[in-house]
Design an enzyme around this catalytic site. Structure first.
Site, PDB file in Angstrom:
ATOM      1  N   ASN A  14      18.709  -8.300  -4.493  1.00 19.05           N
ATOM      2  CA  ASN A  14      17.948  -8.315  -3.239  1.00 19.05           C
ATOM      3  C   ASN A  14      18.698  -9.261  -2.304  1.00 19.05           C
ATOM      4  O   ASN A  14      18.908 -10.416  -2.639  1.00 19.05           O
ATOM      5  CB  ASN A  14      16.541  -8.839  -3.536  1.00 19.05           C
ATOM      6  CG  ASN A  14      15.740  -9.163  -2.280  1.00 19.05           C
ATOM      7  OD1 ASN A  14      14.821  -9.952  -2.314  1.00 19.05           O
ATOM      8  ND2 ASN A  14      16.068  -8.557  -1.172  1.00 19.05           N
ATOM      9  N   GLY A  15      19.125  -8.726  -1.150  1.00 22.27           N
ATOM     10  CA  GLY A  15      19.808  -9.585  -0.183  1.00 22.27           C
ATOM     11  C   GLY A  15      21.106  -8.955   0.304  1.00 22.27           C
ATOM     12  O   GLY A  15      21.288  -7.733   0.231  1.00 22.27           O
TER      13      GLY A  15
ATOM     14  N   LYS B 220       0.482  -2.298  15.358  1.00 23.98           N
ATOM     15  CA  LYS B 220      -0.044  -1.532  14.217  1.00 23.98           C
ATOM     16  C   LYS B 220       0.115  -0.042  14.484  1.00 23.98           C
ATOM     17  O   LYS B 220       0.522   0.717  13.611  1.00 23.98           O
ATOM     18  CB  LYS B 220      -1.531  -1.826  13.965  1.00 23.98           C
ATOM     19  CG  LYS B 220      -1.895  -3.184  13.445  1.00 23.98           C
ATOM     20  CD  LYS B 220      -1.525  -3.422  12.000  1.00 23.98           C
ATOM     21  CE  LYS B 220      -0.157  -4.013  11.888  1.00 23.98           C
ATOM     22  NZ  LYS B 220       0.000  -5.420  11.745  1.00 23.98           N
TER      23      LYS B 220
ATOM     24  N   TRP C  20      15.674  -1.399  -0.140  1.00 22.39           N
ATOM     25  CA  TRP C  20      15.605  -1.302   1.320  1.00 22.39           C
ATOM     26  C   TRP C  20      17.050  -1.450   1.771  1.00 22.39           C
ATOM     27  O   TRP C  20      17.599  -2.554   1.822  1.00 22.39           O
ATOM     28  CB  TRP C  20      14.725  -2.407   1.895  1.00 22.39           C
ATOM     29  CG  TRP C  20      14.419  -2.200   3.340  1.00 22.39           C
ATOM     30  CD1 TRP C  20      13.411  -1.465   3.880  1.00 22.39           C
ATOM     31  CD2 TRP C  20      15.135  -2.752   4.456  1.00 22.39           C
ATOM     32  NE1 TRP C  20      13.464  -1.500   5.259  1.00 22.39           N
ATOM     33  CE2 TRP C  20      14.509  -2.282   5.639  1.00 22.39           C
ATOM     34  CE3 TRP C  20      16.251  -3.574   4.590  1.00 22.39           C
ATOM     35  CZ2 TRP C  20      14.946  -2.626   6.914  1.00 22.39           C
ATOM     36  CZ3 TRP C  20      16.696  -3.913   5.869  1.00 22.39           C
ATOM     37  CH2 TRP C  20      16.035  -3.433   7.015  1.00 22.39           C
TER      38      TRP C  20
ATOM     39  N   LYS D  92       8.111  -5.130   3.986  1.00 20.19           N
ATOM     40  CA  LYS D  92       7.155  -6.177   4.315  1.00 20.19           C
ATOM     41  C   LYS D  92       7.791  -7.544   4.508  1.00 20.19           C
ATOM     42  O   LYS D  92       7.629  -8.199   5.509  1.00 20.19           O
ATOM     43  CB  LYS D  92       6.107  -6.264   3.219  1.00 20.19           C
ATOM     44  CG  LYS D  92       4.976  -7.165   3.639  1.00 20.19           C
ATOM     45  CD  LYS D  92       3.792  -6.955   2.759  1.00 20.19           C
ATOM     46  CE  LYS D  92       2.618  -7.722   3.267  1.00 20.19           C
ATOM     47  NZ  LYS D  92       2.133  -7.224   4.553  1.00 20.19           N
TER      48      LYS D  92
ATOM     49  N   CYS E 149      13.420  -5.360  -0.582  1.00 17.92           N
ATOM     50  CA  CYS E 149      13.681  -4.776  -1.883  1.00 17.92           C
ATOM     51  C   CYS E 149      12.880  -5.496  -2.958  1.00 17.92           C
ATOM     52  O   CYS E 149      12.636  -6.696  -2.879  1.00 17.92           O
ATOM     53  CB  CYS E 149      15.161  -4.755  -2.241  1.00 17.92           C
ATOM     54  SG  CYS E 149      15.645  -5.738  -3.621  1.00 17.92           S
TER      55      CYS E 149
ATOM     56  N   ARG F 258       8.077  -3.710  -0.610  1.00 16.97           N
ATOM     57  CA  ARG F 258       9.287  -4.423  -0.220  1.00 16.97           C
ATOM     58  C   ARG F 258      10.447  -3.495   0.125  1.00 16.97           C
ATOM     59  O   ARG F 258      11.464  -3.938   0.650  1.00 16.97           O
ATOM     60  CB  ARG F 258       9.718  -5.367  -1.341  1.00 16.97           C
ATOM     61  CG  ARG F 258       8.662  -6.375  -1.724  1.00 16.97           C
ATOM     62  CD  ARG F 258       9.160  -7.270  -2.825  1.00 16.97           C
ATOM     63  NE  ARG F 258      10.313  -8.026  -2.386  1.00 16.97           N
ATOM     64  CZ  ARG F 258      10.245  -9.164  -1.711  1.00 16.97           C
ATOM     65  NH1 ARG F 258       9.088  -9.681  -1.403  1.00 16.97           N
ATOM     66  NH2 ARG F 258      11.344  -9.787  -1.354  1.00 16.97           N
TER      67      ARG F 258
ATOM     68  N   GLU G  68      -0.981  -6.978  18.929  1.00 14.24           N
ATOM     69  CA  GLU G  68      -1.079  -6.674  17.496  1.00 14.24           C
ATOM     70  C   GLU G  68      -1.610  -5.249  17.287  1.00 14.24           C
ATOM     71  O   GLU G  68      -1.128  -4.529  16.419  1.00 14.24           O
ATOM     72  CB  GLU G  68      -1.977  -7.730  16.826  1.00 14.24           C
ATOM     73  CG  GLU G  68      -2.311  -7.487  15.363  1.00 14.24           C
ATOM     74  CD  GLU G  68      -1.106  -7.397  14.447  1.00 14.24           C
ATOM     75  OE1 GLU G  68       0.038  -7.633  14.876  1.00 14.24           O
ATOM     76  OE2 GLU G  68      -1.320  -7.027  13.274  1.00 14.24           O
TER      77      GLU G  68
ATOM     78  N   HIS H 174       2.531  -3.229  37.635  1.00 13.53           N
ATOM     79  CA  HIS H 174       3.921  -3.496  38.011  1.00 13.53           C
ATOM     80  C   HIS H 174       4.872  -2.714  37.111  1.00 13.53           C
ATOM     81  O   HIS H 174       5.777  -3.285  36.516  1.00 13.53           O
ATOM     82  CB  HIS H 174       4.217  -4.996  37.917  1.00 13.53           C
ATOM     83  CG  HIS H 174       3.393  -5.820  38.848  1.00 13.53           C
ATOM     84  ND1 HIS H 174       3.704  -5.992  40.178  1.00 13.53           N
ATOM     85  CD2 HIS H 174       2.235  -6.503  38.658  1.00 13.53           C
ATOM     86  CE1 HIS H 174       2.787  -6.757  40.757  1.00 13.53           C
ATOM     87  NE2 HIS H 174       1.883  -7.071  39.855  1.00 13.53           N
TER      88      HIS H 174
ATOM     89  N   GLU I  10       3.818   0.964  14.227  1.00 14.02           N
ATOM     90  CA  GLU I  10       4.503   0.831  12.937  1.00 14.02           C
ATOM     91  C   GLU I  10       3.971   1.775  11.862  1.00 14.02           C
ATOM     92  O   GLU I  10       4.732   2.161  10.986  1.00 14.02           O
ATOM     93  CB  GLU I  10       4.555  -0.619  12.455  1.00 14.02           C
ATOM     94  CG  GLU I  10       3.266  -1.240  12.024  1.00 14.02           C
ATOM     95  CD  GLU I  10       3.434  -2.710  11.598  1.00 14.02           C
ATOM     96  OE1 GLU I  10       4.530  -3.126  11.226  1.00 14.02           O
ATOM     97  OE2 GLU I  10       2.424  -3.429  11.634  1.00 14.02           O
TER      98      GLU I  10
HETATM   99  N1  GLU Z   1      22.322  -5.155   0.096  1.00 11.00           N
HETATM  100  C1  GLU Z   1      21.842  -4.393  -0.993  1.00 11.00           C
HETATM  101  C2  GLU Z   1      21.941  -2.903  -0.712  1.00 11.00           C
HETATM  102  O1  GLU Z   1      22.114  -2.466   0.375  1.00 11.00           O
HETATM  103  C3  GLU Z   1      20.443  -4.771  -1.416  1.00 11.00           C
HETATM  104  C4  GLU Z   1      19.436  -4.413  -0.368  1.00 11.00           C
HETATM  105  C5  GLU Z   1      18.031  -4.767  -0.803  1.00 11.00           C
HETATM  106  O2  GLU Z   1      17.716  -5.976  -0.762  1.00 11.00           O
HETATM  107  O3  GLU Z   1      17.273  -3.812  -1.125  1.00 11.00           O
HETATM  108  O4  GLU Z   1      21.856  -2.129  -1.592  1.00 11.00           O
END
Ligand code: GLU
Length: 608
Positions: free
Chosen positions: A102-103, A484, A76, A603, A2, A29, A480, A503, A487
């Site tokens: 974020n988190g 790529k 995210w 990322k 995020c 992000r 790698e 195998h 992803e």
């Molecule tokens: N945990 C928060 C959410 O789900 C923040 C996620 C993030 O870091 O984008 O909204």
């Protein structure tokens, strides 16, 4: 994961364009949803919706977002699916306090239950929404200042966070706190910024202050005050000037950041070689003296550490393993004060890596890292740091940082060879000369192979599964390349040691099945011919990344990528990966996907 950003400007005026411009630089992000909050005429303005920035922009009027302060978020999702309701910013019941985060708040359910009992009404399923309600609760219950209420809130939460708060109660300030999620401040004469990463404000300023864990900062229009939440003391930290230029965060005429970053590799590798780092000798000596060495990384960086692992085994003849950071538990019992851990990370903020090195440090290990972002969390938990000098990487799929990480592994390897005596002086000097040629080999590799990659991609784009095969050192090149392809082009791609492919994997091969071989002119070259024949006998279409002039190999395969002569076979893992980056890029584009923002990925993985 995020992206978060906050801006304070001198007067209450339009601020939507500035926030969205900054958020666009952080979209790598996360891109599940977008939201902005500002304070204007004493009220919070909140604009948010599901989707990428470009999609959300079609539905909102940026000019309507005014204020002296504003915060923005690109998500995210971890708690609750991507939706308008779950998009940040989140607000309290009175709509006075707005928070982006974020988190992950680990104890959010317990806090939410308490807040629900106290009558708070929630609008989303996110963990984040407990934050504005908890701040509101402290304000009402304990009659404290806004700053104290935020600090009390931060003290109640467990988990990881970078948070920014604005409020109608103090409409000219942004309050931030950080633990295990990145947060930086940018300073310019007309505006102050806070953000998850420097590119957000690079077009305005190169003056940066990095925040550390357990710090709280109050930002006003021309000042910032940092408090250490553990001691309660005020911290004086002067800004430093980053060497990154504003244009580094622009596409410079390329259709995507990923393509620009592939093309930047000759320069980033040359920068790494040009900038002398005294830490290299100390790192090599400490690895040489250690009893056990573990390289630690996640994602693409893990493949670069396989180069490191092979070099340490070769030049120091010492047991050494490359371990995926999230599997650190498997080696934890082996860590002691005679252990060296080498974390390798682009961002220096990968949560799995951070958690592992914090634990290893407590157990007495020495931490010697290779990281791109100066001052990032991994570097702060390291005894020595080797910087990658690759500049900002904005495409989600790593390219230039992978080759820089691999080059850093070679750099360490050569010094180890010298210290251990495995390389005599003449050999060392010869390899150092070859090492310096890598940027030019990579440049020629791009020129020779870009049009080919685009052409082969038109066939590859119609496939839904493929193999990437190699032997020895270049196994990580195959890995790698396959990563790529999966992803960004969403084609199932599996890398295998070529000798092992009979195998199991060969059972999947049918008519016109794509198999990409990495075939440098080294000791693997003869054996791999047999593996190509085995695959072709089952109908596979073979593609090879081969050395220019390798006629025998050219005749065996349908399509070729050519690496110019002149590289030392020791360093083949760098040029040989470049055509595979280009192949994945053009295949993704031909399939109609955005290589810069692949689905479900982000990322900088700052959650466990
Ligand atoms: N945990 C928060 C959410 O789900 C923040 C996620 C993030 O870091 O984008 O909204």
């Amino acid at each position: 994961m995020c992206g978060i950003v906050g801006i304070i400007q001198q007067t209450e005026s339009k601020i939507g364009n500035e926030i969205i411009e900054a958020l666009t630089k952080l979209e790598y992000r996360g891109y599940d949803s977008v939201g902005v909050a500002s304070v204007a005429n004493g009220e919070l303005i909140i604009v948010k919706d599901e989707g990428k920035i470009a999609e959300v922009l079609e539905k909102i009027d940026l000019d309507s977002i005014k204020g002296r302060v504003a915060i923005g978020h690109t998500r995210w999702a971890t708690h609750g699916p991507p939706s308008k309701e779950n998009a940040h910013p989140h607000v309290d019941c009175k709509k006075q306090i707005s928070v982006i985060h974020n988190g992950i708040i680990e104890n959010f359910q317990q806090l939410k239950n308490e807040l629900l009992e106290q009558g708070h009404v929630f609008q989303s399923e996110t963990d984040t929404e407990v934050l504005p309600h908890l701040i509101e609760q402290f304000l009402e219950e304990e009659k404290v200042s806004l700053e104290e209420a935020i600090i009390k809130t931060v003290e109640r939460i467990e988990g990881t966070y970078g948070i920014c708060v604005i409020s109608t109660l103090e409409p000219d300030k942004i309050f931030c706190a950080k633990k295990d999620s990145p947060l930086v401040i940018g300073i310019n004469d007309n505006r102050m910024f806070c953000a998850s990463d420097i590119p957000a404000f690079l077009s305005y300023t190169q003056e940066v202050v990095l925040l550390h864990d357990d710090e709280f900062v109050t930002i006003s229009k021309d000042n910032y005050e940092i408090i250490d939440l553990k001691t309660g003391e005020t911290i004086t930290r002067k800004p430093y000037t980053v060497s990154w230029k504003p244009e580094m965060a622009q596409k410079a005429g390329f259709p995507h950041f990923m393509l620009k970053e592939i093309h930047e590799q000759p320069n980033t590798l040359a920068d790494y070689i040009r900038i002398e780092q005294p830490s290299i000798l100390k790192i090599a000596e400490k690895i040489y003296e250690a009893e056990k060495v573990f390289l630690l990384a996640a994602g693409t960086a893990h493949y670069s550490t396989l180069t490191g692992q092979n070099l340490i085994r070769r030049f120091v003849k010492k047991p050494c393993s490359s371990v995926i950071a999230s599997e650190y538990e498997l080696i934890k019992n082996l860590i002691d004060e005679k252990t060296v851990i080498v974390p390798v990370s682009q961002s220096g903020e990968t949560m799995d890596t951070i958690m592992a090195i914090k634990n290893a440090r407590e157990l007495g290990a020495t931490i010697l890292s290779a990281v791109n972002i100066v001052g990032s969390t991994v570097t702060r938990h390291s005894d020595e740091v080797l910087y990658l000098y690759a500049g900002p990487e904005i495409g989600v799929a790593a390219t230039k940082t992978y080759t820089a990480q691999t080059l850093a592994m070679w750099d360490i390897g050569l010094e180890l060879g010298k210290i251990s005596g495995e390389l005599d002086n003449d050999e060392y000097e010869m390899y150092r000369t070859n090492f310096k040629n890598i940027p030019s080999i990579v440049k020629q590799t791009i020129v020779h192979n870009e049009a080919r990659a685009n052409h082969i991609a038109s066939w590859f784009a119609k496939k839904n599964s493929s193999f990437y095969l190699a032997r020895s050192l270049n196994l990580q090149t195959a890995r790698e390349g396959a990563l790529k392809m999966k992803e960004i082009a969403y084609i199932h791609s599996e890398a295998y040691p070529a000798g092992e492919s009979k195998h199991g994997p060969i059972a999947l091969v049918e008519e016109d099945y794509p198999v990409v071989f990495v075939t440098p002119q080294d000791q693997t070259r003869k054996l791999i011919v047999g593996n190509i024949m085995e695959m072709k006998a089952r109908g596979a279409t073979a593609i090879a990344v081969l050395e220019e002039g390798d006629k025998e190999m050219e005749e065996l395969v349908k399509w070729k990528f050519e690496i110019p002569k002149g590289y030392s076979e020791m360093f083949s893992t760098i040029p040989y990966v470049v055509p595979l980056q280009l192949l994945a890029y053009y295949t993704a584009v031909r399939r109609g996907y955005s290589p810069d923002q692949p689905r479900n990925l982000s990322k900088s993985v700052t959650v466990l």
